[in-house]
Scaffold this motif. Structure first.
Motif, PDB file in Angstrom:
ATOM      1  N   TYR A   1      39.174  48.601  41.011  1.00 17.10           N
ATOM      2  CA  TYR A   1      38.903  48.518  39.573  1.00 17.10           C
ATOM      3  C   TYR A   1      38.198  47.219  39.173  1.00 17.10           C
ATOM      4  N   ALA A   2      38.719  46.070  39.644  1.00 14.47           N
ATOM      5  CA  ALA A   2      38.139  44.782  39.245  1.00 14.47           C
ATOM      6  C   ALA A   2      36.696  44.664  39.738  1.00 14.47           C
ATOM      7  N   LEU A   3      36.468  45.048  40.986  1.00 13.93           N
ATOM      8  CA  LEU A   3      35.121  44.985  41.559  1.00 13.93           C
ATOM      9  C   LEU A   3      34.156  45.888  40.786  1.00 13.93           C
TER      10      LEU A   3
ATOM     11  N   ASP B   1      26.585  31.398  38.960  1.00 11.06           N
ATOM     12  CA  ASP B   1      27.860  31.009  39.602  1.00 11.06           C
ATOM     13  C   ASP B   1      28.562  32.276  40.094  1.00 11.06           C
ATOM     14  N   LYS B   2      28.174  32.720  41.289  1.00 11.74           N
ATOM     15  CA  LYS B   2      28.680  33.999  41.808  1.00 11.74           C
ATOM     16  C   LYS B   2      30.191  33.981  41.977  1.00 11.74           C
ATOM     17  N   GLU B   3      30.693  32.916  42.562  1.00 14.46           N
ATOM     18  CA  GLU B   3      32.127  32.867  42.838  1.00 14.46           C
ATOM     19  C   GLU B   3      32.932  32.830  41.538  1.00 14.46           C
ATOM     20  N   GLY B   4      32.456  31.992  40.605  1.00 16.02           N
ATOM     21  CA  GLY B   4      33.133  31.892  39.310  1.00 16.02           C
ATOM     22  C   GLY B   4      33.117  33.229  38.575  1.00 16.02           C
ATOM     23  N   TYR B   5      31.995  33.942  38.695  1.00 13.66           N
ATOM     24  CA  TYR B   5      31.876  35.243  38.017  1.00 13.66           C
ATOM     25  C   TYR B   5      32.867  36.245  38.619  1.00 13.66           C
ATOM     26  N   CYS B   6      32.996  36.225  39.956  1.00 10.95           N
ATOM     27  CA  CYS B   6      33.976  37.100  40.632  1.00 10.95           C
ATOM     28  C   CYS B   6      35.389  36.759  40.159  1.00 10.95           C
ATOM     29  N   ASP B   7      35.671  35.477  40.036  1.00 12.21           N
ATOM     30  CA  ASP B   7      37.009  35.054  39.614  1.00 12.21           C
ATOM     31  C   ASP B   7      37.296  35.520  38.180  1.00 12.21           C
ATOM     32  N   LYS B   8      36.272  35.430  37.339  1.00 13.11           N
ATOM     33  CA  LYS B   8      36.440  35.841  35.937  1.00 13.11           C
ATOM     34  C   LYS B   8      36.890  37.308  35.858  1.00 13.11           C
ATOM     35  N   TYR B   9      36.416  38.139  36.787  1.00 13.46           N
ATOM     36  CA  TYR B   9      36.783  39.556  36.785  1.00 13.46           C
ATOM     37  C   TYR B   9      38.003  39.854  37.661  1.00 13.46           C
TER      38      TYR B   9
END
Lengths: 118, 279
Positions: free
Chosen positions: A25-27, A46-54
């Motif tokens: 779901y998050a992905l 900021d790819k990593e930060g964006y992944c963390d946000k989701y």
């Protein structure tokens, strides 16, 4: 997690069912956000930060950062939403197909053409 | 009462949008696909539909996994396309037909199809590109539209038999609409293709040919297969043939083929086109 039901096995194929929809779901929600050009730009900044946000888990994040499609699928990704992520990197369906099947893009395209001759 | 003039089924690969935008219709790669359409244009000019009911699946533009209806019917005055994230051009809005939308909603629910109704609905390439192919370069599109969205994304999908019955109910709805409007039913997607997994690139020409043939003469043939069996036979996205079957369900009486075309590949897809008319 899981429905516990015996599922039909189709080699090289995952049915995007309730188990996968829960797992991914998050992905998938992150990929759905890429309908917006602003969000695509924010991801690239900021790819990593964006992944963390989701709220992506470690498996999902590693798959996204390495752009490994089979890993993203195993982590619950759905092809339609993942294609929006692929679009950010200019990957078309033959690039994605070649990566997943371990052949070059030209080889993958040749295989498609050959399917029409059978 | 309204009259159903026929049904047209066609593939909806996103890159068709780019090919149209770049005028690649006569490019060697695209020519075998685009050359299938002139006989359909001629037929449409003859039967002159006023409204198109478009049966398709959304790919993550209007619907996400937060709310995923099995069947949804649009009830808006206008339907907009929008950025889908994969770099194909955004097309101008399409005009709705709210009278037919609400008549269909009333009739379908009365017929025990408890659909989701949408007074706001973005339409993606699976809705827009078939209209671009059937009425090329015409903005606004010369027919009013009613979108009908079928879930082919998140399993469980509706069974083939259920989709056929849904199509029959759509047909009954249209034919009980108290106007003299002429309606064409459109089903989009397929044919065999699979985008994901180690089996990506899977195509099944033999099954597709049989399906296109049987859809005209014996549409219940395909209802013998479960949805997982259809995935095995046609690929994870080939299962979009459910939209073709729904469209066919809306056609009753003597149905004959107007024109068909089939070409491999367009992107990763076996592209199909099948126009049918009702006597």
């Amino acid at each position: 997690m899981g429905s516990g039901k015996q599922k039909r096995v189709i080699p090289g194929t995952t049915l995007f069912d309730g188990d996968m929809a829960r797992k991914g779901y998050a992905l998938n929600k992150m990929c759905f956000s890429f309908n917006s050009a602003d969000n695509r730009a924010a991801f690239l900044t900021d790819k990593e930060g964006y992944c963390d946000k989701y709220g992506l888990n470690a498996e999902q994040k590693a798959a996204v950062l390495s752009l490994q499609v089979l890993d993203m699928l195993a982590a619950g990704g759905n092809a339609y939403y993942l294609a929006k992520l692929g679009g950010i990197f200019g990957l078309d369906m033959q690039d994605i197909g070649a990566q997943q099947t371990g052949v070059t893009k030209d080889e993958f395209k040749a295989k498609l053409v050959a399917a029409g001759r059978r | 009462m309204a009259k159903i003039v026929g049904g047209i089924n066609v593939t909806h690969v996103p890159y068709i949008g780019r090919a149209i935008a770049n005028n690649l219709q006569q490019d060697p790669y695209w020519k075998p696909f685009f050359d299938g359409f002139p006989p359909v244009h001629q037929w449409l000019a003859k039967v002159k539909p006023d409204v198109a009911v478009v049966i398709y699946n959304d790919h993550g533009l209007n619907f996400f996994l937060d709310k995923m209806p099995t069947f949804a019917v649009g009830a808006a005055a206008e339907y907009s396309n929008a950025d889908e994230g994969w770099g194909i051009p955004t097309l101008p809005p399409y005009i709705g037909d709210q009278d037919l939308s609400w008549h269909m909603i009333d009739s379908l629910v009365e017929d025990e199809f408890d659909i989701v109704t949408c007074q706001e609905m973005l339409v993606d390439h699976a809705f827009t590109l078939p209209l671009e192919l059937f009425w090329p370069g015409q903005h606004p599109c010369p027919v009013r539209t009613v979108p009908v969205c079928v879930n082919t994304v998140q399993f469980p999908l509706p069974t083939a038999a259920r989709c056929f019955k849904f199509g029959q109910a759509i047909g009954r709805a249209i034919e009980s609409w108290d106007t003299d409007a002429r309606v064409v039913v459109i089903g989009t997607g397929g044919l065999s293709h699979q985008l994901e997994g180690q089996r990506a690139g899977f195509i099944n020409k033999e099954f597709d040919m049989m399906f296109m043939d049987k859809l005209v003469t014996d549409p219940l043939w395909v209802t013998r297969y479960s949805v997982p069996e259809l995935v095995e036979l046609t690929g994870t996205q080939g299962v979009e043939l459910l939209n073709w079957l729904t469209c066919r369900g809306a056609l009753s009486g003597d149905v004959t083929k107007v024109h068909g075309n089939y070409h491999i590949p367009i992107s990763n897809t076996a592209s199909g086109l099948l126009a049918m008319q009702v006597a």
